[in-house]
Design an enzyme around this catalytic site. Structure first.
Site, PDB file in Angstrom:
ATOM      1  N   ARG A  15       0.845  -1.219   0.000  1.00  0.00           N
ATOM      2  CA  ARG A  15       0.000   0.000   0.000  1.00  0.00           C
ATOM      3  C   ARG A  15       0.871   1.256   0.000  1.00  0.00           C
ATOM      4  O   ARG A  15       0.984   1.943  -1.010  1.00  0.00           O
ATOM      5  CB  ARG A  15      -0.936  -0.034   1.222  1.00  0.00           C
ATOM      6  CG  ARG A  15      -2.056   0.977   1.159  1.00  0.00           C
ATOM      7  CD  ARG A  15      -1.655   2.378   1.558  1.00  0.00           C
ATOM      8  NE  ARG A  15      -1.145   2.463   2.934  1.00  0.00           N
ATOM      9  CZ  ARG A  15      -0.631   3.569   3.445  1.00  0.00           C
ATOM     10  NH1 ARG A  15      -0.539   4.675   2.730  1.00  0.00           N
ATOM     11  NH2 ARG A  15      -0.151   3.583   4.684  1.00  0.00           N
ATOM     12  N   ASP A  16       1.544   1.543   1.099  1.00  0.00           N
ATOM     13  CA  ASP A  16       2.339   2.777   1.183  1.00  0.00           C
ATOM     14  C   ASP A  16       3.493   2.720   0.178  1.00  0.00           C
ATOM     15  O   ASP A  16       3.860   3.728  -0.433  1.00  0.00           O
ATOM     16  CB  ASP A  16       2.894   2.940   2.612  1.00  0.00           C
ATOM     17  CG  ASP A  16       3.063   4.393   3.012  1.00  0.00           C
ATOM     18  OD1 ASP A  16       3.180   5.236   2.113  1.00  0.00           O
ATOM     19  OD2 ASP A  16       3.101   4.685   4.221  1.00  0.00           O
ATOM     20  N   HIS A 207       4.774   4.715  12.793  1.00  0.00           N
ATOM     21  CA  HIS A 207       4.865   4.641  11.327  1.00  0.00           C
ATOM     22  C   HIS A 207       5.866   5.710  10.876  1.00  0.00           C
ATOM     23  O   HIS A 207       5.530   6.883  10.773  1.00  0.00           O
ATOM     24  CB  HIS A 207       3.453   4.904  10.777  1.00  0.00           C
ATOM     25  CG  HIS A 207       3.325   4.906   9.291  1.00  0.00           C
ATOM     26  ND1 HIS A 207       2.762   3.866   8.587  1.00  0.00           N
ATOM     27  CD2 HIS A 207       3.621   5.839   8.365  1.00  0.00           C
ATOM     28  CE1 HIS A 207       2.727   4.157   7.301  1.00  0.00           C
ATOM     29  NE2 HIS A 207       3.253   5.357   7.139  1.00  0.00           N
ATOM     30  N   HIS A 209       8.505   7.332   8.201  1.00  0.00           N
ATOM     31  CA  HIS A 209       9.144   7.449   6.881  1.00  0.00           C
ATOM     32  C   HIS A 209      10.595   7.831   7.145  1.00  0.00           C
ATOM     33  O   HIS A 209      10.957   8.264   8.244  1.00  0.00           O
ATOM     34  CB  HIS A 209       8.392   8.468   6.026  1.00  0.00           C
ATOM     35  CG  HIS A 209       7.108   7.890   5.486  1.00  0.00           C
ATOM     36  ND1 HIS A 209       6.992   7.409   4.206  1.00  0.00           N
ATOM     37  CD2 HIS A 209       5.909   7.669   6.078  1.00  0.00           C
ATOM     38  CE1 HIS A 209       5.764   6.932   4.024  1.00  0.00           C
ATOM     39  NE2 HIS A 209       5.075   7.069   5.158  1.00  0.00           N
ATOM     40  N   CYS A 240       3.951   9.468   0.520  1.00  0.00           N
ATOM     41  CA  CYS A 240       2.563   9.915   0.401  1.00  0.00           C
ATOM     42  C   CYS A 240       2.473  10.861  -0.786  1.00  0.00           C
ATOM     43  O   CYS A 240       3.241  11.818  -0.866  1.00  0.00           O
ATOM     44  CB  CYS A 240       2.142  10.634   1.694  1.00  0.00           C
ATOM     45  SG  CYS A 240       0.509  11.361   1.583  1.00  0.00           S
ATOM     46  N   ASN A 249       8.876   4.424   3.668  1.00  0.00           N
ATOM     47  CA  ASN A 249       8.857   4.002   5.079  1.00  0.00           C
ATOM     48  C   ASN A 249      10.218   3.434   5.458  1.00  0.00           C
ATOM     49  O   ASN A 249      11.020   3.100   4.599  1.00  0.00           O
ATOM     50  CB  ASN A 249       7.832   2.880   5.274  1.00  0.00           C
ATOM     51  CG  ASN A 249       6.435   3.307   4.910  1.00  0.00           C
ATOM     52  OD1 ASN A 249       6.036   3.216   3.758  1.00  0.00           O
ATOM     53  ND2 ASN A 249       5.703   3.785   5.877  1.00  0.00           N
TER      54      ASN A 249
HETATM   55  P1  HMG Z   1     -13.696  13.496  -2.646  1.00  0.00           P
HETATM   56  O1  HMG Z   1     -13.573  13.895  -4.080  1.00  0.00           O
HETATM   57  O2  HMG Z   1     -13.737  14.569  -1.624  1.00  0.00           O
HETATM   58  O3  HMG Z   1     -14.915  12.500  -2.451  1.00  0.00           O
HETATM   59  O4  HMG Z   1     -12.479  12.508  -2.339  1.00  0.00           O
HETATM   60  P2  HMG Z   1     -16.443  12.721  -2.549  1.00  0.00           P
HETATM   61  O5  HMG Z   1     -17.044  11.961  -1.418  1.00  0.00           O
HETATM   62  O6  HMG Z   1     -16.779  14.180  -2.710  1.00  0.00           O
HETATM   63  O7  HMG Z   1     -16.852  11.969  -3.929  1.00  0.00           O
HETATM   64  C1  HMG Z   1     -16.454  12.445  -5.216  1.00  0.00           C
HETATM   65  C2  HMG Z   1     -16.518  11.307  -6.226  1.00  0.00           C
HETATM   66  O8  HMG Z   1     -15.539  10.334  -5.883  1.00  0.00           O
HETATM   67  C3  HMG Z   1     -17.848  10.562  -6.255  1.00  0.00           C
HETATM   68  O9  HMG Z   1     -18.033  10.098  -7.608  1.00  0.00           O
HETATM   69  C4  HMG Z   1     -17.611   9.368  -5.377  1.00  0.00           C
HETATM   70  O10 HMG Z   1     -18.415   8.252  -5.677  1.00  0.00           O
HETATM   71  C5  HMG Z   1     -16.152   9.058  -5.701  1.00  0.00           C
HETATM   72  P3  HMG Z   1     -19.033  10.843  -8.626  1.00  0.00           P
HETATM   73  O11 HMG Z   1     -20.351  10.851  -7.931  1.00  0.00           O
HETATM   74  O12 HMG Z   1     -18.444  12.216  -8.788  1.00  0.00           O
HETATM   75  O13 HMG Z   1     -18.938   9.995  -9.853  1.00  0.00           O
HETATM   76  N1  HMG Z   1     -15.482   8.406  -4.569  1.00  0.00           N
HETATM   77  C6  HMG Z   1     -14.845   7.225  -4.626  1.00  0.00           C
HETATM   78  N2  HMG Z   1     -14.606   6.354  -5.631  1.00  0.00           N
HETATM   79  C7  HMG Z   1     -13.919   5.217  -5.322  1.00  0.00           C
HETATM   80  N3  HMG Z   1     -13.478   4.943  -4.084  1.00  0.00           N
HETATM   81  C8  HMG Z   1     -13.690   5.788  -3.063  1.00  0.00           C
HETATM   82  C9  HMG Z   1     -14.388   6.992  -3.326  1.00  0.00           C
HETATM   83  N4  HMG Z   1     -14.762   8.019  -2.543  1.00  0.00           N
HETATM   84  C10 HMG Z   1     -15.420   8.878  -3.313  1.00  0.00           C
HETATM   85  N5  HMG Z   1     -13.218   5.491  -1.849  1.00  0.00           N
HETATM   86  C11 HMG Z   1     -11.194  10.910  -1.124  1.00  0.00           C
HETATM   87  C12 HMG Z   1     -12.204  12.044  -1.034  1.00  0.00           C
HETATM   88  C13 HMG Z   1     -10.660  10.633   0.262  1.00  0.00           C
HETATM   89  C14 HMG Z   1     -11.855   9.665  -1.677  1.00  0.00           C
HETATM   90  C15 HMG Z   1     -10.027  11.341  -2.091  1.00  0.00           C
HETATM   91  O14 HMG Z   1      -9.534  12.584  -1.679  1.00  0.00           O
HETATM   92  C16 HMG Z   1      -8.922  10.352  -2.164  1.00  0.00           C
HETATM   93  O15 HMG Z   1      -9.069   9.253  -2.644  1.00  0.00           O
HETATM   94  N6  HMG Z   1      -7.709  10.750  -1.713  1.00  0.00           N
HETATM   95  C17 HMG Z   1      -6.533   9.913  -1.739  1.00  0.00           C
HETATM   96  C18 HMG Z   1      -5.821  10.036  -0.448  1.00  0.00           C
HETATM   97  C19 HMG Z   1      -4.678   9.040  -0.344  1.00  0.00           C
HETATM   98  O16 HMG Z   1      -4.787   7.904  -0.737  1.00  0.00           O
HETATM   99  N7  HMG Z   1      -3.533   9.483   0.243  1.00  0.00           N
HETATM  100  C20 HMG Z   1      -2.427   8.624   0.483  1.00  0.00           C
HETATM  101  C21 HMG Z   1      -2.695   7.683   1.607  1.00  0.00           C
HETATM  102  S1  HMG Z   1      -2.526   8.408   3.207  1.00  0.00           S
HETATM  103  C22 HMG Z   1      -0.862   8.177   3.602  1.00  0.00           C
HETATM  104  O17 HMG Z   1      -0.086   7.743   2.778  1.00  0.00           O
HETATM  105  C23 HMG Z   1      -0.387   8.448   5.000  1.00  0.00           C
HETATM  106  C24 HMG Z   1      -0.163   7.172   5.813  1.00  0.00           C
HETATM  107  O18 HMG Z   1       0.769   6.320   5.185  1.00  0.00           O
HETATM  108  C25 HMG Z   1       0.350   7.538   7.208  1.00  0.00           C
HETATM  109  C26 HMG Z   1       1.564   8.469   7.187  1.00  0.00           C
HETATM  110  O19 HMG Z   1       2.524   8.229   6.448  1.00  0.00           O
HETATM  111  O20 HMG Z   1       1.499   9.453   7.938  1.00  0.00           O
HETATM  112  C27 HMG Z   1      -1.472   6.389   6.005  1.00  0.00           C
HETATM  113 MG    MG Z   2       2.898   6.494   5.250  1.00  0.00          MG
END
Ligand code: HMG
Ligand code: MG
Length: 304
Positions: A15-16, A207, A209, A240, A249
């Site tokens: 994933r990450d 966690h 990085h 990220c 990480n």
């Molecule tokens: P949004 O655009 O605000 O969502 O995205 P929405 O609820 O307004 O919906 C808009 C459209 O997206 C709709 O479709 C939904 O159905 C669709 P439409 O009606 O326009 O056709 N939709 C989805 N489709 C598929 N799967 C879904 C989904 N949700 C809505 N789950 C959202 C909000 C969070 C989904 C978006 O901003 C997003 O996907 N962001 C990606 C964030 C991400 O993955 N970041 C990296 C991971 S976090 C990380 O790495 C940190 C971590 O490792 C810890 C650390 O290191 O600190 C965990």
């Molecule tokens: Mg991370």
């Protein structure tokens, strides 16, 4: 110094590790890789992410991956779940544990998931409740617990507010994220003093990085605080997409070297981990993990 007898590593490479890769990894290779990981002795593998495929195209095949991997009954298969739509897909693909996520800093939260911190809670609440109803465990990730690429240093109180709310909403454990890999051990001490005053060690995962090469030092500090759960990624892959310049990480390989060298048990076979590392690096046309030196905007660096 007495070290813990046993430490549990959650492998977040699928994933990450992959979420930030521009090189597409074929679904069948992801499945093969996760199947290899399932036989290493790891107890938890974060196999993908059910976010919007437009935002993280590298993991757009999450559902297929979840359906095709061979499940080892001794392994917990978890995945990132941002909202109810994500939960629906994750349950269909099969998860043992859902990982909800948000940030301690307002700007990173907004850039990452398109919501303010206050707007995020009502989105996560039904995810936590829905997952629990299906008998699944839930981890709550808190990102940018030390530094934010946009806001600079983050205060412990800001982190505690989010941690308290996530526990109140029912998560089983929290994973505290040094998202941009800039923390030093004194920051880890300050945060753990505060968090462990309120919550049991067994419910806290770290966690790290490794942008500044401090992850192992920070893990050693966490071990001294009795933390026994860490996230890591094979070969140090990862980052990220919404934390520009952040490196991967802590590498699972380095972490195992440290832990086994200290005489701490993990139940993980380093030889099998090396084979799985070589496999994914060949799919990414890479021999060494990348490290980045750019990690903060000039503006936020000045605030630290
Ligand atoms: P949004 O655009 O605000 O969502 O995205 P929405 O609820 O307004 O919906 C808009 C459209 O997206 C709709 O479709 C939904 O159905 C669709 P439409 O009606 O326009 O056709 N939709 C989805 N489709 C598929 N799967 C879904 C989904 N949700 C809505 N789950 C959202 C909000 C969070 C989904 C978006 O901003 C997003 O996907 N962001 C990606 C964030 C991400 O993955 N970041 C990296 C991971 S976090 C990380 O790495 C940190 C971590 O490792 C810890 C650390 O290191 O600190 C965990
Ligand atoms: Mg991370």
């Amino acid at each position: 110094m007495r070290w813990p007898e046993y430490v549990q590593i959650k492998e977040v490479g699928p994933r990450d590790g992959l979420q930030n890769e521009s090189q597409w990894v074929e679904t069948e290779d992801k499945v093969k890789w996760i199947d290899m990981l399932s036989e290493t002795g790891l107890k938890e593998i974060e196999y993908s992410s059910f976010v919007h495929p437009k935002w993280v195209p590298a993991l757009k095949d999450a559902k297929e991956v979840g359906k095709r991997i061979k499940r080892n009954p001794n392994v917990i298969y978890s995945a990132l779940v941002p909202n109810e739509k994500g939960l629906e897909n994750a349950l269909e693909a099969g998860i043992d544990k859902a990982a909800v996520f948000m940030s301690a800093s307002e700007t990173h939260n907004k850039k990452n998931i398109n919501k303010t911190i206050e707007e995020t809670y009502p989105v996560l609440k039904p995810v936590i409740e829905g997952a629990k109803k299906e008998g699944k465990q839930v981890t709550g990730y808190v990102s940018t617990v030390f530094d934010c690429p946009y806001e600079g240093r983050i205060k412990v109180d800001q982190v505690l507010r989010v941690v308290d709310k996530l526990f109140e909403m029912g998560v089983d454990d929290i994973s505290l994220g040094d998202t941009i890999g800039t923390a030093v051990p004194s920051q880890v001490e300050e945060l753990l003093e505060a968090v462990l005053y309120r919550y049991p060690r067994k419910n806290v995962i770290m966690h790290f990085h490794n942008t500044k090469g401090m992850a192992i030092a920070n893990i050693l500090t966490s071990l001294q605080y009795g933390i026994t759960r860490f996230d890591a990624s094979l070969g140090g892959l990862g980052g990220c997409p919404y934390a520009p310049g952040a490196a991967g990480n802590v590498s699972t390989n380095d972490l195992l070297y440290l832990l086994h060298g200290l005489g701490i048990k993990t139940g993980i076979d380093e030889t099998k981990i090396e084979a799985a590392t070589r496999f994914i690096q060949s799919k990414l046309n890479r021999t060494e993990p990348t490290r980045s030196i750019c990690y903060l905007t000039q503006e936020s660096a000045e605030k630290i």
